[in-house]
Design an enzyme around this catalytic site. Structure first.
Site, mmCIF file in Angstrom:
data_model
loop_
_atom_site.group_PDB
_atom_site.id
_atom_site.type_symbol
_atom_site.label_atom_id
_atom_site.label_comp_id
_atom_site.label_asym_id
_atom_site.label_seq_id
_atom_site.Cartn_x
_atom_site.Cartn_y
_atom_site.Cartn_z
ATOM 1 N N SER A 1 0.755 -1.111 0.157
ATOM 2 C CA SER A 1 0.106 0.015 0.108
ATOM 3 C C SER A 1 0.787 1.083 -0.183
ATOM 4 O O SER A 1 2.257 1.131 0.245
ATOM 5 C CB SER A 1 -0.857 -0.134 1.349
ATOM 6 N N ASP B 1 -0.911 -1.413 -4.316
ATOM 7 C CA ASP B 1 -2.267 -1.654 -3.584
ATOM 8 C C ASP B 1 -2.804 -0.331 -3.142
ATOM 9 O O ASP B 1 -2.321 0.402 -2.626
ATOM 10 C CB ASP B 1 -2.025 -2.752 -2.415
ATOM 11 N N HIS C 1 -11.133 -7.618 -3.253
ATOM 12 C CA HIS C 1 -10.237 -7.066 -2.233
ATOM 13 C C HIS C 1 -10.900 -7.423 -0.905
ATOM 14 O O HIS C 1 -12.104 -8.243 -0.908
ATOM 15 C CB HIS C 1 -10.379 -5.778 -2.446
ATOM 16 N N ALA D 1 -10.415 -10.026 1.093
ATOM 17 C CA ALA D 1 -10.747 -11.265 0.919
ATOM 18 C C ALA D 1 -10.311 -12.257 2.101
ATOM 19 O O ALA D 1 -9.888 -13.758 2.090
ATOM 20 C CB ALA D 1 -10.431 -11.892 -0.381
ATOM 21 N N SER E 1 -5.108 -8.921 5.983
ATOM 22 C CA SER E 1 -5.486 -9.016 7.645
ATOM 23 C C SER E 1 -4.793 -10.583 8.106
ATOM 24 O O SER E 1 -4.260 -10.709 9.210
ATOM 25 C CB SER E 1 -6.801 -9.063 7.652
HETATM 26 P P1 13P Z 1 -8.133 -8.043 3.752
HETATM 27 O O1 13P Z 1 -7.963 -6.907 5.017
HETATM 28 O O2 13P Z 1 -9.184 -8.935 4.075
HETATM 29 O O3 13P Z 1 -7.068 -8.858 4.110
HETATM 30 O O4 13P Z 1 -7.970 -7.294 2.495
HETATM 31 C C1 13P Z 1 -6.618 -6.823 2.098
HETATM 32 C C2 13P Z 1 -6.767 -6.066 0.885
HETATM 33 O O5 13P Z 1 -7.844 -5.994 -0.116
HETATM 34 C C3 13P Z 1 -5.854 -5.356 0.418
HETATM 35 O O6 13P Z 1 -5.808 -4.346 -0.735
HETATM 36 O O1 G3H Z 2 -6.306 -2.803 1.692
HETATM 37 C C1 G3H Z 2 -5.462 -2.121 2.474
HETATM 38 C C2 G3H Z 2 -4.390 -3.036 2.999
HETATM 39 O O2 G3H Z 2 -4.588 -3.836 3.828
HETATM 40 C C3 G3H Z 2 -3.270 -2.307 3.531
HETATM 41 O O3 G3H Z 2 -3.415 -1.464 4.499
HETATM 42 O O4 G3H Z 2 -2.631 0.876 4.305
HETATM 43 O O5 G3H Z 2 -2.620 -0.344 6.520
HETATM 44 O O6 G3H Z 2 -0.814 -0.982 4.556
HETATM 45 P P1 G3H Z 2 -2.253 -0.185 5.032
HETATM 46 ZN ZN ZN Z 3 -7.830 -3.855 -0.775
#
Ligand code: 13P
Ligand code: G3H
Ligand code: ZN
Length: 309
Positions: free
Chosen positions: A50, A80, A209, A211, A256
């Site tokens: 991210s 991401d 996403h 998921a 997650s």
């Molecule tokens: P989760 O929080 O379900 O793992 O999703 C991650 C995600 O979509 C990252 O872009």
């Molecule tokens: O969808 C988001 C991801 O779980 C990334 O989260 O911005 O805390 O790194 P983050």
């Molecule tokens: Zn996401």
């Protein structure tokens, strides 16, 4: 083989009914844990950061770590949830091979405009683009009881969006949700909506996403060693497997589950051995559980084991 964009890999995934896991990483340990699983199972893999992970770890460091660690696997390095053109340009200029422009919170026309701007720049540099249409369900939503279709991806809009932007893959909202507290009710994915989208966009690659499945064994382990995760819940693996094998979902995002398993491993060592101050001892254990979770996804949920070509 090696670092590549999504084109060939997504085509193969559609043809052979599997998905490529897109796993978030923030440091060397999480990256290695993911790549160890992929190497062991000969699975293609998407590693992604991210914008906040990039801020934390550094974009040059991220690229160098991926290059150094990836061996001979087919790997996509993905941005991401890029929010701006500059986020995406920065990733493209620093070696990322796929970028997500997430303009899903903007009005439809603005989402198209920004996505198209990113597609034009990315394609000039051989980079593929994912965009998003629809709103992911939030923690407060009774997804199973809801009949509010507005936030789900609209099939006609999806077709128009793909045609007007030239995007390479599309993240859709069919009931998944980010984070470790996904639903107050029962999880339900709207496969009926996905089927309608697929009728209008046959053989197009779709992305889920939010998921994570929030595996019960990892939640128990983390909880046993002091984590407070009451009410954490995720998308059942069987539903994800259906999305992957019976639909054109070829990229499934997981963050997650890795956070929970890494935390469980670190807590286990620190709780059982309070005298430990050597970081390697607890980081190693966190990494071990991340690899275990990723392997399970590749083998039993996404069917991507032995698909590396
Ligand atoms: P989760 O929080 O379900 O793992 O999703 C991650 C995600 O979509 C990252 O872009
Ligand atoms: O969808 C988001 C991801 O779980 C990334 O989260 O911005 O805390 O790194 P983050
Ligand atoms: Zn996401």
């Amino acid at each position: 083989m090696g670092l590549q964009n999504s084109k060939k890999l997504f085509l193969d995934a559609i043809k052979n009914n599997y998905a490529i896991g897109a796993f978030n990483f923030v440091n060397l340990e999480t990256l290695s844990a993911i790549l160890d699983a992929a190497n062991e199972l000969k699975s293609p893999v998407i590693v992604q950061c991210s914008t906040s992970a990039i801020k934390y770890a550094g974009i040059k460091e991220i690229y160098a770590m991926v290059k150094a660690k990836m061996n001979d696997l087919p790997v996509i390095l993905n941005l991401d949830h890029g929010k701006t053109f500059e986020d995406c340009k920065n990733a493209i200029d620093n070696g990322f091979t796929n970028v997500m422009i997430d303009a899903s919170s903007l009005p439809f026309e603005e989402n198209i405009k920004l996505t198209k701007q990113v597609v034009d720049y990315a394609h000039k540099h051989g980079v593929t683009v994912e965009a998003e249409l629809g709103v992911l369900a939030g923690v407060e939503d009774e997804v199973s009881a809801s009949n509010d279709d507005a936030r789900y991806t609209n099939p006609n809009q999806a077709k128009e969006f793909v045609e007007r932007t030239g995007v390479d893959s599309l993240a859709i909202a069919i009931g998944t949700s980010h984070g470790i507290y996904k639903f107050s009710g029962e999880a339900k994915l709207r496969f009926d909506i996905l089927s309608k989208i697929e009728q209008l966009l046959p053989s197009f690659p779709f992305v889920l996403h939010g998921a994570s499945s929030i595996p019960a064994d990892m939640v128990s382990l983390a909880t046993k060693y002091g984590a407070k995760l009451k009410g954490a819940n995720g998308i059942p693996e069987a539903m994800l497997n259906e999305a992957v094998t019976k639909h054109n979902v070829v990229k499934v995002n997981v963050d997650s589950d890795l956070r929970i398993s890494f935390t469980a491993g670190v807590r286990e060592v620190l709780t059982l051995n309070p005298e430990v101050v050597d970081m390697r001892e607890y980081l190693k254990n966190g990494k071990k559980y991340v690899t275990q979770v990723v392997k399970n996804k590749m083998q039993n949920v996404f069917n991507s084991a032995n698909k590396a070509k």
